[in-house]
Each structure stands twice: as C-alpha cells, then as structure tokens.
Design a protein around this motif. Structure first.
Motif, mmCIF file in Angstrom:
data_model
loop_
_atom_site.group_PDB
_atom_site.id
_atom_site.type_symbol
_atom_site.label_atom_id
_atom_site.label_comp_id
_atom_site.label_asym_id
_atom_site.label_seq_id
_atom_site.Cartn_x
_atom_site.Cartn_y
_atom_site.Cartn_z
ATOM 1 N N ASP A 65 0.816 -1.205 0.000
ATOM 2 C CA ASP A 65 0.000 0.000 0.000
ATOM 3 C C ASP A 65 0.856 1.264 0.000
ATOM 4 O O ASP A 65 0.624 2.194 -0.772
ATOM 5 C CB ASP A 65 -0.913 -0.007 1.221
ATOM 6 N N LYS A 66 1.863 1.284 0.876
ATOM 7 C CA LYS A 66 2.709 2.477 0.987
ATOM 8 C C LYS A 66 3.665 2.587 -0.203
ATOM 9 O O LYS A 66 3.956 3.687 -0.662
ATOM 10 C CB LYS A 66 3.484 2.447 2.297
ATOM 11 N N SER A 67 4.151 1.450 -0.679
ATOM 12 C CA SER A 67 5.042 1.490 -1.844
ATOM 13 C C SER A 67 4.292 1.906 -3.096
ATOM 14 O O SER A 67 4.868 2.510 -4.001
ATOM 15 C CB SER A 67 5.680 0.110 -2.069
ATOM 16 N N LEU A 68 2.994 1.599 -3.133
ATOM 17 C CA LEU A 68 2.187 1.945 -4.295
ATOM 18 C C LEU A 68 2.209 3.445 -4.556
ATOM 19 O O LEU A 68 2.237 3.879 -5.711
ATOM 20 C CB LEU A 68 0.746 1.470 -4.090
ATOM 21 N N ALA A 69 2.220 4.226 -3.464
ATOM 22 C CA ALA A 69 2.278 5.684 -3.622
ATOM 23 C C ALA A 69 3.564 6.085 -4.332
ATOM 24 O O ALA A 69 3.558 6.959 -5.219
ATOM 25 C CB ALA A 69 2.191 6.360 -2.257
ATOM 26 N N GLY A 70 4.679 5.438 -3.975
ATOM 27 C CA GLY A 70 5.947 5.737 -4.624
ATOM 28 C C GLY A 70 5.954 5.350 -6.091
ATOM 29 O O GLY A 70 6.401 6.122 -6.947
ATOM 30 N N TYR A 71 5.448 4.157 -6.404
ATOM 31 C CA TYR A 71 5.378 3.710 -7.798
ATOM 32 C C TYR A 71 4.474 4.628 -8.617
ATOM 33 O O TYR A 71 4.792 4.975 -9.764
ATOM 34 C CB TYR A 71 4.856 2.273 -7.869
ATOM 35 N N ASN A 72 3.342 5.017 -8.043
ATOM 36 C CA ASN A 72 2.401 5.901 -8.716
ATOM 37 C C ASN A 72 3.061 7.230 -9.062
ATOM 38 O O ASN A 72 3.013 7.696 -10.210
ATOM 39 C CB ASN A 72 1.186 6.114 -7.807
ATOM 40 N N LEU A 73 3.720 7.842 -8.071
ATOM 41 C CA LEU A 73 4.321 9.161 -8.282
ATOM 42 C C LEU A 73 5.512 9.103 -9.233
ATOM 43 O O LEU A 73 5.690 9.977 -10.087
ATOM 44 C CB LEU A 73 4.732 9.755 -6.937
ATOM 45 N N LEU A 74 6.339 8.074 -9.098
ATOM 46 C CA LEU A 74 7.511 7.982 -9.972
ATOM 47 C C LEU A 74 7.110 7.651 -11.408
ATOM 48 O O LEU A 74 7.765 8.092 -12.355
ATOM 49 C CB LEU A 74 8.489 6.936 -9.429
ATOM 50 N N ALA A 75 6.041 6.895 -11.583
ATOM 51 C CA ALA A 75 5.536 6.638 -12.943
ATOM 52 C C ALA A 75 5.055 7.943 -13.576
ATOM 53 O O ALA A 75 5.288 8.203 -14.764
ATOM 54 C CB ALA A 75 4.409 5.612 -12.897
ATOM 55 N N LYS A 76 4.402 8.784 -12.774
ATOM 56 C CA LYS A 76 3.957 10.085 -13.276
ATOM 57 C C LYS A 76 5.150 10.975 -13.621
ATOM 58 O O LYS A 76 5.097 11.744 -14.586
ATOM 59 C CB LYS A 76 3.078 10.778 -12.234
ATOM 60 N N VAL A 77 6.220 10.880 -12.824
ATOM 61 C CA VAL A 77 7.421 11.675 -13.099
ATOM 62 C C VAL A 77 8.004 11.297 -14.453
ATOM 63 O O VAL A 77 8.402 12.161 -15.243
ATOM 64 C CB VAL A 77 8.469 11.474 -11.984
ATOM 65 N N VAL A 115 11.231 14.364 -1.347
ATOM 66 C CA VAL A 115 11.408 15.202 -2.532
ATOM 67 C C VAL A 115 11.242 14.422 -3.829
ATOM 68 O O VAL A 115 10.498 14.852 -4.728
ATOM 69 C CB VAL A 115 12.782 15.915 -2.504
ATOM 70 N N PRO A 116 11.895 13.247 -3.986
ATOM 71 C CA PRO A 116 11.766 12.521 -5.264
ATOM 72 C C PRO A 116 10.339 12.071 -5.579
ATOM 73 O O PRO A 116 9.987 11.937 -6.741
ATOM 74 C CB PRO A 116 12.685 11.301 -5.074
ATOM 75 N N CYS A 117 9.530 11.845 -4.549
ATOM 76 C CA CYS A 117 8.177 11.331 -4.799
ATOM 77 C C CYS A 117 7.101 12.341 -4.416
ATOM 78 O O CYS A 117 6.353 12.813 -5.271
ATOM 79 C CB CYS A 117 7.975 10.025 -4.021
ATOM 80 N N VAL A 118 7.030 12.684 -3.120
ATOM 81 C CA VAL A 118 5.920 13.510 -2.633
ATOM 82 C C VAL A 118 5.941 14.908 -3.237
ATOM 83 O O VAL A 118 4.964 15.366 -3.836
ATOM 84 C CB VAL A 118 5.950 13.594 -1.095
ATOM 85 N N TRP A 119 7.056 15.626 -3.076
ATOM 86 C CA TRP A 119 7.109 17.000 -3.582
ATOM 87 C C TRP A 119 6.939 17.063 -5.093
ATOM 88 O O TRP A 119 6.296 17.957 -5.617
ATOM 89 C CB TRP A 119 8.424 17.667 -3.162
ATOM 90 N N ARG A 120 7.533 16.097 -5.777
ATOM 91 C CA ARG A 120 7.370 16.073 -7.230
ATOM 92 C C ARG A 120 5.920 15.812 -7.617
ATOM 93 O O ARG A 120 5.392 16.404 -8.561
ATOM 94 C CB ARG A 120 8.277 15.011 -7.846
ATOM 95 N N GLY A 121 5.274 14.902 -6.890
ATOM 96 C CA GLY A 121 3.877 14.613 -7.176
ATOM 97 C C GLY A 121 2.987 15.828 -6.968
ATOM 98 O O GLY A 121 2.105 16.117 -7.781
ATOM 99 N N ILE A 122 3.222 16.561 -5.874
ATOM 100 C CA ILE A 122 2.432 17.753 -5.598
ATOM 101 C C ILE A 122 2.713 18.834 -6.643
ATOM 102 O O ILE A 122 1.799 19.546 -7.086
ATOM 103 C CB ILE A 122 2.731 18.275 -4.182
ATOM 104 N N ALA A 123 3.974 18.975 -7.036
ATOM 105 C CA ALA A 123 4.335 19.978 -8.045
ATOM 106 C C ALA A 123 3.639 19.700 -9.368
ATOM 107 O O ALA A 123 3.108 20.616 -10.014
ATOM 108 C CB ALA A 123 5.852 19.999 -8.236
ATOM 109 N N MET A 124 3.612 18.430 -9.774
ATOM 110 C CA MET A 124 2.931 18.077 -11.026
ATOM 111 C C MET A 124 1.428 18.304 -10.911
ATOM 112 O O MET A 124 0.798 18.827 -11.833
ATOM 113 C CB MET A 124 3.229 16.616 -11.384
ATOM 114 N N GLN A 125 0.857 17.921 -9.777
ATOM 115 C CA GLN A 125 -0.577 18.130 -9.589
ATOM 116 C C GLN A 125 -0.918 19.614 -9.616
ATOM 117 O O GLN A 125 -1.945 20.011 -10.173
ATOM 118 C CB GLN A 125 -1.036 17.530 -8.263
ATOM 119 N N GLY A 126 -0.058 20.434 -9.022
ATOM 120 C CA GLY A 126 -0.299 21.867 -9.018
ATOM 121 C C GLY A 126 -0.392 22.444 -10.427
ATOM 122 O O GLY A 126 -1.256 23.281 -10.713
ATOM 123 N N VAL A 127 0.489 21.998 -11.310
ATOM 124 C CA VAL A 127 0.463 22.480 -12.690
ATOM 125 C C VAL A 127 -0.798 22.014 -13.409
ATOM 126 O O VAL A 127 -1.460 22.797 -14.109
ATOM 127 C CB VAL A 127 1.721 22.006 -13.446
#
Length: 377
Positions: free
Chosen positions: A76-88, A178-190
């Motif tokens: 469950d917790k790793s899924l968040a990382g995979y999700n965000l890094l795939a979006k990156v 930074v590699p996952c959470v902040w990047r995910g929020i930055a992309m969502q913001g745009v």
C-alpha cells in the motif's frame, strides 16, 4: 500568511513553475538555465533517490511475504511511490510539450483574477502540508512503537538500537519526500492550475457572448468583438486538446492507482485485528489522500466539461435574433462546435469527471468483493 509566496505569482503559473524547479522537474527556470550542469546533477540525484526508495522497499516487501498484514502495508505504501515515480517519467517525457503550452498561454495576454491565483497557490501549500503532516504523524508513531514506517532493506539492522531506527527513517524520508511527494504535488499543481485557467477563460467567453449587442451604429465594433471571441474559443479548444495529449497517460495511472488503493484498503479492513489498528489507520489515511487527489482531478475535469458546453448556451442566450444573417450563421457554427465538450482523458478510456470518480470507486470495491468472495470459498 502567504504574503511572501504571492510575490512569486505575478504570472499565471509562476508559483507552480517555481515549485517544479525546486522539485527538480523544470530546467527552464532562469537559474537552472544559467547553472544547467548543477541543476542536471540535482535532477539526476533525485531520480537516483527515487529509484533507491523503490529498490529498498521492494526488498523489504519481499522479505515480509510471510506476514500478510505487513506485506499488504508495504504494498500500500510502496504503491504511492510507484504511482508518483511513474507520473514523473511521463512528465519528463512530455515536459517539452508542456513548456510550449505554458509559453503559448503566457503570450496570449489572458488574465485571471487574484483570487484564482491565490486558490492555485493555496491548493499546493495546503496539499503539501496535509501530506507531510500525515507522513510525519505515522513516522513518529512508528518510531514511538519501535517499528519501521515501511519495511525496507538497510545495510544495517534498524531494530538494533533507537539510533539505527532513526537513521533508517531518515533515509526513507530523504528518498521519498522530494523525489516522490514533492514532485507529485508539483505536477498536480500544474495540472490543476492549467485546468482552472481554461475553465476561467471559458467563463469569460460566455460572459462576452451574452454581452454582445448589435446595433447598426456599433456593427463594426461588434463584429470585431465577435471575431475575437471566436478566436479565443478556438485557442482554448487547442489548449484543452494539448493538455489531453500531455496528461493522457498521467490520468490513466492516477485512476489505476486509486482503484488498487481502494481495493487494498477494503481487503485490509476485513482481515485486520484489533491489535493492528495503527496499521489500519495508516491504510485509511493514505486512502483518504489518494481519494482527495482523485476528487480534485475529477471535479475540475467535470467543471471543464460543464463550462465548455456552457458556451453553446451562452451563445443561444445572446441577442442573436437582431443580428445580420451572416453573423447568425457564424454563431450557429460556434454553437455546434461547443456542443462537443472539452475533456481531460485518462488513457483514452474515460474522461475525468465525477462520473469517472464514482466508477473508479465502484471498480475498486468490485475487485475487492471478487477477491474476498474467492478467499471465503
């Protein structure tokens, strides 16, 4: 409270682009251009840290395969990382197209209200605070209980001492924040800011259409205004289609991740005991964040559909009955074109809307029900 941050928002997307720059996703920033080599090192370092998180948690997940609760918690917790890094990865692949779109919008001369700029900024700040607070809360709780926040491989034994446990948590925070959470929020913001911008401009087109008044004396000015409105509508349609091309795969991953997250959380709730309440609480907290993010995307996608279709209604509500015949024909073409809504597509499978949101929740529960039924039998 946000006074210093508002200074960054002199442009429509200034704050969002600055956040992307900090997250290592926007080398087009002025400082990054002047120090491209340094920024490239920073960007690659974040890629390595993100990959490190997936590797160490992947090993930890494999080592926990005999404990169902810990295994599900790790997935469950790793899924968040995979999700965000795939979006990156998708974002990096489409970054040049996004840069061209933002540059074109900046040159268009369109304006948005200060209230909308504040809402764009507050969305990013509040989301960052919420996610970091939840992650910090459960990290602190895990440390208090002498547990790992997420099972991960370390070159030392994290359970050997409090110092080792603290060091292991710091490593996970560095490789995830930074590699996952902040990047995910930055992309969502745009994504959110772009959608808000298009919706606001569609509302502006509607208001301008309703305000058109034809008189023989003002015919020349009125024709010029109508021509400008049509040009703007065509331009907004182009922006929307470009956004769909850029974020098509992004939204597909988003919907799939939410479906899996919901399925895991529902399955976890059925097998968790009273002694595992903290683990269940972390599941529900991460699920709430995922559902909130999905709701924001789907709500704005739904708003885009409504406002784009509102162009046809606004055109019909104008004083077209007094217009010359050639203008009435042009207005009819605009109405027919506006009847096809602008959408944000998720992999070409579904449009981002509230209907898609409810369907995603239904799909997640349906998968859980099938798995649960199979387990009982």
């Amino acid at each position: 409270m946000f006074g210093n941050l508002f200074e960054l928002s002199s442009g429509i997307f200034a704050f969002n682009l600055k956040y992307l720059f900090i997250a290592g996703l926007w080398p087009s920033d002025k400082w990054a251009k002047e120090n491209l080599f340094i920024y490239k090192i920073y960007e690659v370092s974040l890629h390595i840290l993100g990959a490190t998180f997936l590797i160490v948690t992947g090993i930890g997940t494999y080592r926990s395969k005999n404990d169902m609760m810990i295994l599900l918690g790790n997935i469950d917790k790793s899924l968040a990382g995979y999700n965000l890094l795939a979006k990156v990865i998708i974002f990096l692949y489409k970054r040049k197209e996004l840069e061209n779109l933002i540059s074109e919008i900046s040159r268009s001369g369109d304006q948005i209200s200060e209230e909308r700029k504040k809402l764009m900024l507050i969305h990013v700040v509040v989301l960052t605070g919420m996610i970091m607070s939840i992650a910090g809360l459960f990290s602190g709780l895990a440390f208090y209980n002498n547990e790992m926040t997420i099972e991960a491989w370390m070159p030392f034994d994290p359970m050997d001492s409090k110092m080792n446990l603290m060091l292991s948590m710091q490593i996970l925070i560095i490789t995830f924040t930074v590699p996952c959470v902040w990047r995910g929020i930055a992309m969502q913001g745009v994504v959110v800011s772009l959608t808000m911008y298009v919706c606001d401009q569609l509302v502006d087109v509607q208001e301008r259409l309703r305000a058109l008044v034809y008189t023989p004396d003002s015919e020349f000015a009125m024709r010029a205004q109508f021509k400008d409105i049509i040009k703007k509508h065509i331009r907004l349609v182009g922006y929307s289609r470009t956004m769909t091309d850029i974020f098509n795969e992004y939204f597909l991953i988003q919907n799939l991740a939410v479906t899996v997250e919901l399925c895991l959380s529902a399955f976890m709730a059925t097998i968790a005991g009273l002694e595992q309440q903290s683990l269940l609480a972390s599941f529900l907290a991460f699920l709430c964040v995922a559902l909130t993010n999905a709701y924001i995307y789907c709500y704005l996608g739904d708003e885009l559909i409504v406002q784009s279709q509102g162009i046809a209604l606004a055109a019909y509500e104008s004083t077209w009955t007094s217009w010359p015949l050639d203008l009435q024909k042009d207005l009819l073409i605009l109405i027919r074109a506006a009847q096809k809504p602008l959408i944000l597509s998720a992999g070409g499978i579904a449009a981002m809307s509230m209907q898609t949101y409810s369907q995603t929740l239904y799909n997640g529960y349906s998968i859980f029900a099938v798995l649960n039924d199979a387990e009982i039998k």
